[in-house]
Design a protein around this motif. Structure first.
Motif, mmCIF file in Angstrom:
data_model
loop_
_atom_site.group_PDB
_atom_site.id
_atom_site.type_symbol
_atom_site.label_atom_id
_atom_site.label_comp_id
_atom_site.label_asym_id
_atom_site.label_seq_id
_atom_site.Cartn_x
_atom_site.Cartn_y
_atom_site.Cartn_z
ATOM 1 N N GLU A 165 -51.052 6.628 10.603
ATOM 2 C CA GLU A 165 -49.920 7.360 10.023
ATOM 3 C C GLU A 165 -48.982 6.510 9.177
ATOM 4 O O GLU A 165 -48.516 6.941 8.124
ATOM 5 C CB GLU A 165 -49.118 8.025 11.155
ATOM 6 C CG GLU A 165 -47.888 8.764 10.672
ATOM 7 C CD GLU A 165 -47.025 9.280 11.804
ATOM 8 O OE1 GLU A 165 -46.242 10.216 11.555
ATOM 9 O OE2 GLU A 165 -47.110 8.758 12.927
ATOM 10 N N TYR A 201 -47.142 17.111 4.261
ATOM 11 C CA TYR A 201 -46.520 16.241 5.270
ATOM 12 C C TYR A 201 -45.140 15.792 4.792
ATOM 13 O O TYR A 201 -44.161 15.842 5.540
ATOM 14 C CB TYR A 201 -47.433 15.040 5.525
ATOM 15 C CG TYR A 201 -46.936 14.085 6.579
ATOM 16 C CD1 TYR A 201 -47.313 14.238 7.905
ATOM 17 C CD2 TYR A 201 -46.112 13.010 6.243
ATOM 18 C CE1 TYR A 201 -46.880 13.350 8.882
ATOM 19 C CE2 TYR A 201 -45.673 12.124 7.215
ATOM 20 C CZ TYR A 201 -46.060 12.289 8.527
ATOM 21 O OH TYR A 201 -45.616 11.407 9.483
ATOM 22 N N ARG A 223 -51.953 18.144 9.535
ATOM 23 C CA ARG A 223 -52.871 17.597 10.537
ATOM 24 C C ARG A 223 -54.127 18.446 10.662
ATOM 25 O O ARG A 223 -55.223 17.929 10.844
ATOM 26 C CB ARG A 223 -52.182 17.492 11.907
ATOM 27 C CG ARG A 223 -51.182 16.370 12.028
ATOM 28 C CD ARG A 223 -51.767 14.997 11.698
ATOM 29 N NE ARG A 223 -52.871 14.571 12.532
ATOM 30 C CZ ARG A 223 -52.757 13.919 13.681
ATOM 31 N NH1 ARG A 223 -51.563 13.601 14.151
ATOM 32 N NH2 ARG A 223 -53.829 13.584 14.367
ATOM 33 N N HIS A 265 -54.710 9.814 8.386
ATOM 34 C CA HIS A 265 -53.524 10.573 8.787
ATOM 35 C C HIS A 265 -52.749 10.988 7.539
ATOM 36 O O HIS A 265 -52.572 10.185 6.619
ATOM 37 C CB HIS A 265 -52.640 9.711 9.695
ATOM 38 C CG HIS A 265 -51.576 10.494 10.390
ATOM 39 N ND1 HIS A 265 -50.465 10.984 9.737
ATOM 40 C CD2 HIS A 265 -51.473 10.892 11.678
ATOM 41 C CE1 HIS A 265 -49.712 11.634 10.588
ATOM 42 N NE2 HIS A 265 -50.304 11.603 11.781
ATOM 43 N N GLY A 287 -49.737 11.210 6.991
ATOM 44 C CA GLY A 287 -48.504 10.449 6.780
ATOM 45 C C GLY A 287 -48.708 9.126 6.074
ATOM 46 O O GLY A 287 -47.756 8.501 5.611
#
Length: 196
Positions: free
Chosen positions: A87, A42, A51, A66, A68
Motif C-alpha cells: 500500500e 483510492y 480493493r 495495492h 494505495g
C-alpha cells in the motif's frame, strides 16, 4: 499513464510483436491498467471498490498491487506472476520488475497501529528488479539507476547506481549413480544480474 506503460512494455520486450498484443494479452499490462483506475478511486476516498478491483486483477493475473501504492510513468512488469506491491510503496519512473518480486512491509505485527505509516519501500527512477527479489521496509530506498539481482533479500537502503546480487551461489547436482556433483563456485556477478 497507461500509455507510458504500454510503451515501456513494447520497448523492453523483444517478444512483443505490437502494442495491441501487449494490451490484450500481457497480464502485467492488465494489472497496471486496473491499478491505474483503482488508484484514482483510492485517492478519491471511494470505499471498497479500489480493493475489489485490485483483488479481481490479482485473481486473474497473480499480480497483487495495492491501489494505495504510488507508481510513476513507464512502469514495466515482465511475466508478473507472484508480484506483490504494498500500500505505501512509492515507485518512480522507468522501473522494470519481474515475476516473484515482493515490495512489502518488514513486519505487520503492529496491526492497526501501523495504519497510515510508511511500511513499504521506495524505488527510485530507472531501477530494474529481477525475479524473486524481496525488498522490505518503509525506510528502505532503492536508489535510482540500480539493478537488483534475482532472489535477493533487501531490508536496508541501496545507494543510487548500485548492482545488488547474491555472492557465492552453490550448485549441487546428483544422480542415481551419485557421481555428478558440481563443486560450489562463485558465479560471475555480471552473469547473475541478468539471469531471469
Amino acid at each position: 499513464m497507461v500509455e507510458t506503460s504500454v510503451q515501456a512494455e513494447f520497448d523492453g520486450d523483444p517478444a512483443a510483436f505490437n502494442k495491441d498484443e501487449i494490451i490484450f494479452c500481457y497480464p502485467g499490462m492488465y494489472a497496471i491498467m486496473v491499478f491505474r483506475l483503482a488508484h484514482e478511486f483510492y485517492d478519491l476516498g471511494v470505499p471498497m471498490l479500489p480493493r475489489i478491483m485490485s483483488e479481481y486483477a490479482h485473481g486473474k493475473t497473480g499480480i497483487d498491487i495495492h491501489p494505495g501504492a504510488s507508481i510513476g510513468r513507464y512502469f514495466f512488469i515482465d511475466h508478473g506472476t507472484g508480484i506483490v506491491v504494498g500500500e505505501t510503496t512509492i515507485i518512480g519512473d522507468n522501473v522494470k520488475i519481474y515475476q516473484g518480486v515482493t515490495i512489502g512491509a518488514l513486519s505487520t505485527r503492529g496491526g492497526q497501529n501501523l495504519r497510515s505509516k510508511k511500511r513499504h519501500p521506495t524505488i527510485e527512477d530507472n531501477v530494474t528488479i529481477y525475479s524473486g527479489a524481496s525488498i522490505l521496509g518503509g525506510e528502505t530506498v532503492i536508489g535510482h539507476d540500480s539493478v537488483i539481482g534475482g532472489n535477493t533479500f533487501i531490508t536496508m537502503s541501496v545507494p543510487p547506481e548500485s548492482n545488488v546480487s547474491i555472492k557465492s551461489q552453490e550448485l549441487h547436482i546428483s544422480n542415481k549413480k551419485g557421481s555428478a556433483n558440481a563443486e560450489a563456485k562463485e558465479l560471475d556477478q555480471a552473469a547473475w544480474f541478468y539471469t531471469i
